[in-house]
Motif scaffolding. Structure first.
Motif, mmCIF file in Angstrom:
data_model
loop_
_atom_site.group_PDB
_atom_site.id
_atom_site.type_symbol
_atom_site.label_atom_id
_atom_site.label_comp_id
_atom_site.label_asym_id
_atom_site.label_seq_id
_atom_site.Cartn_x
_atom_site.Cartn_y
_atom_site.Cartn_z
ATOM 1 N N ASN A 7 0.840 -1.198 0.000
ATOM 2 C CA ASN A 7 0.000 0.000 0.000
ATOM 3 C C ASN A 7 0.869 1.240 0.000
ATOM 4 N N PRO A 8 0.456 2.276 -0.730
ATOM 5 C CA PRO A 8 1.226 3.514 -0.690
ATOM 6 C C PRO A 8 1.220 4.101 0.719
ATOM 7 N N PRO A 9 2.276 4.810 1.088
ATOM 8 C CA PRO A 9 2.314 5.436 2.416
ATOM 9 C C PRO A 9 1.301 6.581 2.502
ATOM 10 N N PRO A 10 1.010 7.052 3.712
ATOM 11 C CA PRO A 10 0.104 8.205 3.869
ATOM 12 C C PRO A 10 0.633 9.432 3.121
ATOM 13 N N ALA A 11 -0.259 10.399 2.907
ATOM 14 C CA ALA A 11 0.102 11.619 2.160
ATOM 15 C C ALA A 11 1.295 12.326 2.809
ATOM 16 N N PRO A 12 2.138 12.955 1.964
ATOM 17 C CA PRO A 12 3.301 13.685 2.498
ATOM 18 C C PRO A 12 2.894 14.786 3.467
ATOM 19 N N LEU A 13 3.821 15.146 4.350
ATOM 20 C CA LEU A 13 3.610 16.280 5.251
ATOM 21 C C LEU A 13 3.371 17.541 4.441
ATOM 22 N N THR A 14 4.138 17.727 3.375
ATOM 23 C CA THR A 14 4.066 18.959 2.583
ATOM 24 C C THR A 14 2.697 19.131 1.943
ATOM 25 N N ALA A 15 2.072 18.009 1.550
ATOM 26 C CA ALA A 15 0.731 18.080 0.967
ATOM 27 C C ALA A 15 -0.267 18.638 1.974
ATOM 28 N N ARG A 16 0.056 18.521 3.262
ATOM 29 C CA ARG A 16 -0.856 18.949 4.321
ATOM 30 C C ARG A 16 -0.647 20.407 4.710
ATOM 31 N N ASN A 17 0.527 20.970 4.381
ATOM 32 C CA ASN A 17 0.800 22.380 4.680
ATOM 33 C C ASN A 17 1.947 22.883 3.816
ATOM 34 N N PRO A 18 1.690 23.113 2.519
ATOM 35 C CA PRO A 18 2.782 23.426 1.578
ATOM 36 C C PRO A 18 3.598 24.660 1.953
ATOM 37 N N GLU A 19 2.982 25.655 2.575
ATOM 38 C CA GLU A 19 3.734 26.876 2.897
ATOM 39 C C GLU A 19 4.685 26.700 4.074
ATOM 40 N N GLY A 20 4.480 25.636 4.830
ATOM 41 C CA GLY A 20 5.312 25.413 6.010
ATOM 42 C C GLY A 20 6.377 24.355 5.823
ATOM 43 N N CYS A 21 6.503 23.825 4.592
ATOM 44 C CA CYS A 21 7.397 22.688 4.359
ATOM 45 C C CYS A 21 8.245 22.882 3.105
ATOM 46 N N ILE A 22 9.458 22.368 3.131
ATOM 47 C CA ILE A 22 10.241 22.124 1.915
ATOM 48 C C ILE A 22 10.201 20.617 1.679
ATOM 49 N N TYR A 23 9.902 20.226 0.438
ATOM 50 C CA TYR A 23 9.813 18.806 0.080
ATOM 51 C C TYR A 23 10.977 18.464 -0.837
ATOM 52 N N MET A 24 11.585 17.299 -0.628
ATOM 53 C CA MET A 24 12.690 16.847 -1.468
ATOM 54 C C MET A 24 12.354 15.505 -2.087
ATOM 55 N N GLY A 25 12.494 15.418 -3.402
ATOM 56 C CA GLY A 25 12.282 14.159 -4.110
ATOM 57 C C GLY A 25 13.493 13.796 -4.942
ATOM 58 N N SER A 26 13.484 12.595 -5.510
ATOM 59 C CA SER A 26 14.666 12.071 -6.197
ATOM 60 C C SER A 26 14.276 11.055 -7.259
ATOM 61 N N PHE A 27 15.045 11.016 -8.336
ATOM 62 C CA PHE A 27 14.892 9.948 -9.328
ATOM 63 C C PHE A 27 15.878 8.803 -9.111
ATOM 64 N N SER A 28 16.671 8.900 -8.039
ATOM 65 C CA SER A 28 17.737 7.919 -7.832
ATOM 66 C C SER A 28 17.201 6.510 -7.578
ATOM 67 N N LYS A 29 16.049 6.392 -6.915
ATOM 68 C CA LYS A 29 15.552 5.076 -6.539
ATOM 69 C C LYS A 29 14.516 4.531 -7.515
ATOM 70 N N VAL A 30 13.895 5.406 -8.325
ATOM 71 C CA VAL A 30 12.873 4.918 -9.264
ATOM 72 C C VAL A 30 13.407 4.843 -10.702
ATOM 73 N N LEU A 31 14.540 5.501 -10.981
ATOM 74 C CA LEU A 31 15.151 5.377 -12.309
ATOM 75 C C LEU A 31 16.624 4.961 -12.172
ATOM 76 N N ALA A 32 17.462 5.889 -11.743
ATOM 77 C CA ALA A 32 18.882 5.549 -11.598
ATOM 78 C C ALA A 32 19.600 6.651 -10.832
ATOM 79 N N PRO A 33 20.453 6.285 -9.857
ATOM 80 C CA PRO A 33 21.157 7.301 -9.068
ATOM 81 C C PRO A 33 22.296 7.977 -9.826
ATOM 82 N N GLY A 34 22.865 7.296 -10.830
ATOM 83 C CA GLY A 34 24.056 7.810 -11.496
ATOM 84 C C GLY A 34 23.800 9.054 -12.332
#
Lengths: 401, 401
Positions: free
Chosen positions: A220-247
């Motif tokens: 099951n997908p995890p619960p919604a991100p913290l940032t989705a719950r308060n975008p003005e109060g959060c910095i969100y970081m994402g990455s393609f390293s684990k779903v495509l390639a880290p190199g």
């Protein structure tokens, strides 16, 4: 003038922050464990089986044929517009592409955030334990890192309130990795997320949410991100390293308007922009819903390998007083040795038996739990995992005496 | 809990260094000048005609076919060993590949050097004028930047001795760009290099030598690098942006043992490593002496365009009291307007006439010469250069009134 005539140059005065920098403990451990035939449950390397090599070959040919000169030219510091749009479309809340800053891997996102938000001695809050790379990225800006106690559901709100500080010593932010955390593999529950976002808003405490593993769920997908719950109060970081390639070194920040311009200026000063060729490659690969087809194959592989590790632990660790958790996704699980044992002391005995892990102490900002260790289930095959866990159990048995 | 129930979050406290960060003046100017039909002599964009697109297409296919999973995996922070070896072989002095650190463009090299060598208020010496990107990279570490007077041959040794400082205020290094400097296009003479290296060694002053343009000479290669004359007293920075393509973001540092380990730790913390795929692409392209065949074509193109600009200046600026230099290579030349004129005030008038440049004031650490401006001869064609310089002369004539 000959070189030998020059006075000896002892001129290099290092910055104070350089004294606090250290080689990555994990990279040093990996060097020790680089012996032929060793089964490494230590590193956080995604399985190379999951890299879509042929999709990248097609994308490389297409990008250079259709857009070669632009792909090889200097580019905007914000990132490649179609990639920023694709990320905004992919994220599960309403994100304006103008809020997205493409970074040279998530690690650079941490570096930029540190530069923009941390002064010398600024209080910065982290989980117990926390991601080692974040501590390394923050260190050059010389913060005072304070660990907030955490249980299986994430940070404890009461301890957060006790540690947030006041006045000039008020924490600049809480760094948190809610999904399949590195190192523990734990996931913050939906209820805890709601509590945390509410408490942070009441405390006027920014949250820095790191989510490199969120797509690697098993059932099951995890619960919604913290940032989705308060975008003005959060910095969100994402990455393609684990779903495509880290190199390819491709990550991104989603930042509110209060900090985006400064993060962008820090980005310009840090490396001008992330390679445009790589950004176009990923934008090209993502076309036509590729991730929707590709990511489930990674989930299935890692779930199978995690189950193999859990089965091996159930079988091999019987009666040893060893405890571990059962992650819902990601790449890692977390083990606690019996009373009186030290994971650092165990490591050489395990390496003798051809299995490696990372002692958990490396991941604590303070008061390290010496009994903990991190196991990765993604780099090794099911067979190697079974052999490796048996060897680890043998090492523990011997170490217990 | 609904989002609207959350208290407004005014929690973002920026680090003090963030106040000193500014958007790149050049990038802001480029935005102003982005109107259809404008001839830009402003930007430092290499001519896209010089990008070896088909060589990169072949290299991409080869790297992914032969080495795909490794090219897409996490990699060593030091860089790809065959690329480090190729760089050591390419440099004109005896360099151990272990001294080479691959960076995400030269800009990152500046960021890492700043982190490792600059404390708050540290004195840092630069040329007059100097490369704007270096000032931007140093700024987050909050140095006191001091400009050393320079003539057509480079920094003046007497002024260097006067500005070096003593005790805690002793300069951490002198940043210098000896070949076809950005912004002036000037080249430091062999005699001045010898004097500078000797004086720096006597003063125990490290030199940071930036050499992105050195291979772009027109008739004769520039004198030997400063670092070749005293490797232990210098950090050397090189780049593939001008000889292959900037969009790959590939640069490198050659550093003495006294600072290499700390630069490496700063690199780990900044982005773990430069994309391995890009490093392999360049190593693949460099095989078989490609640069020896390719770089002469760039030299010939830029020489032709530089000569076109000089001819146009000779023709169009007659009697206007405008002065300029004659570069021996690189991408830029440097213009000085007559007494009483300001390049910043001239710019909008030039843009009205569809030509853009960069006012020189942006490149001074202090005491900017408002009469100076930078012209790039690499992005525009010979015809565009002729038209653009005529338009610039018309704007000057009008501005003089």
């Amino acid at each position: 003038m000959k070189l030998n005539d020059l006075p000896t140059n002892n001129a290099w005065t290092l910055a104070r922050r350089a004294e606090r920098m250290n080689p990555s403990v994990i990279r040093e451990i990996l060097k020790v464990t680089e012996k032929p035939g060793i089964i490494s449950l230590a590193g956080g390397l995604p399985s190379p089986k999951t890299f879509p090599v042929s999709a990248f070959a097609e994308a490389s040919a297409a990008v250079l044929a259709n857009d070669g000169p632009a792909a090889l030219q200097y580019a905007a510091s914000e990132g490649f517009a179609p990639l920023r749009q694709a990320i905004a479309d992919f994220l599960p809340w309403n994100v304006d592409p103008d809020q997205i800053l493409i970074t040279t891997g998530s690690q650079q996102a941490l570096d930029l955030i540190a530069k923009v938000l941390i002064d010398e001695s600024s209080r910065v809050l982290v989980e117990t334990p926390t991601y080692l790379g974040a501590l390394q990225a923050f260190t050059p800006m010389e913060p005072t890192v304070v660990a907030v106690a955490s249980d299986d559901e994430g940070v404890l709100i009461d301890d957060l309130k006790a540690k947030v500080g006041t006045g000039a010593d008020k924490a600049r932010f809480l760094y948190v990795l809610p999904n399949f955390q590195n190192p523990t593999g734990r996931t913050m529950s939906d209820a805890r997320r709601a509590e945390l976002v509410k408490a942070a808003a009441e405390l006027n405490l920014p949250l820095v949410e790191d989510n490199p593993y969120g797509d690697l769920w098993f059932d099951n997908p995890p619960p919604a991100p913290l940032t989705a719950r308060n975008p003005e109060g959060c910095i969100y970081m994402g990455s393609f390293s684990k779903v495509l390639a880290p190199g390819l070194r491709l990550g991104y920040i989603v930042a509110p308007k209060a900090v985006y311009p400064k993060l962008l200026q820090a980005k310009q000063a840090a490396d001008l922009h992330t390679p445009g060729y790589n950004q176009r490659l990923v934008a090209e690969v993502m076309k036509g819903g590729f991730l929707d087809r590709h990511v489930p194959t990674i989930r299935a592989l890692y779930k199978q390998q995690c189950e193999a590790m859990l089965a091996a632990l159930d079988k091999e660790m019987q009666g040893l007083g060893v405890h571990w958790n059962r992650p819902d996704g990601g790449m890692f699980l977390w083990v606690r040795l019996p009373e009186g044992m030290s994971a650092i002391e165990l490591l050489p005995k395990a390496v003798e038996r051809n299995v490696a892990f990372v002692p958990g102490a490396a991941f604590y900002a303070d008061n390290a739990d010496q009994r903990t260790l991190r196991l990765s289930f993604v780099t090794s095959t099911v067979e190697q995992i079974a052999t490796g866990i048996a060897a680890l159990a043998a090492a523990i048995r011997e170490h217990k005496g």
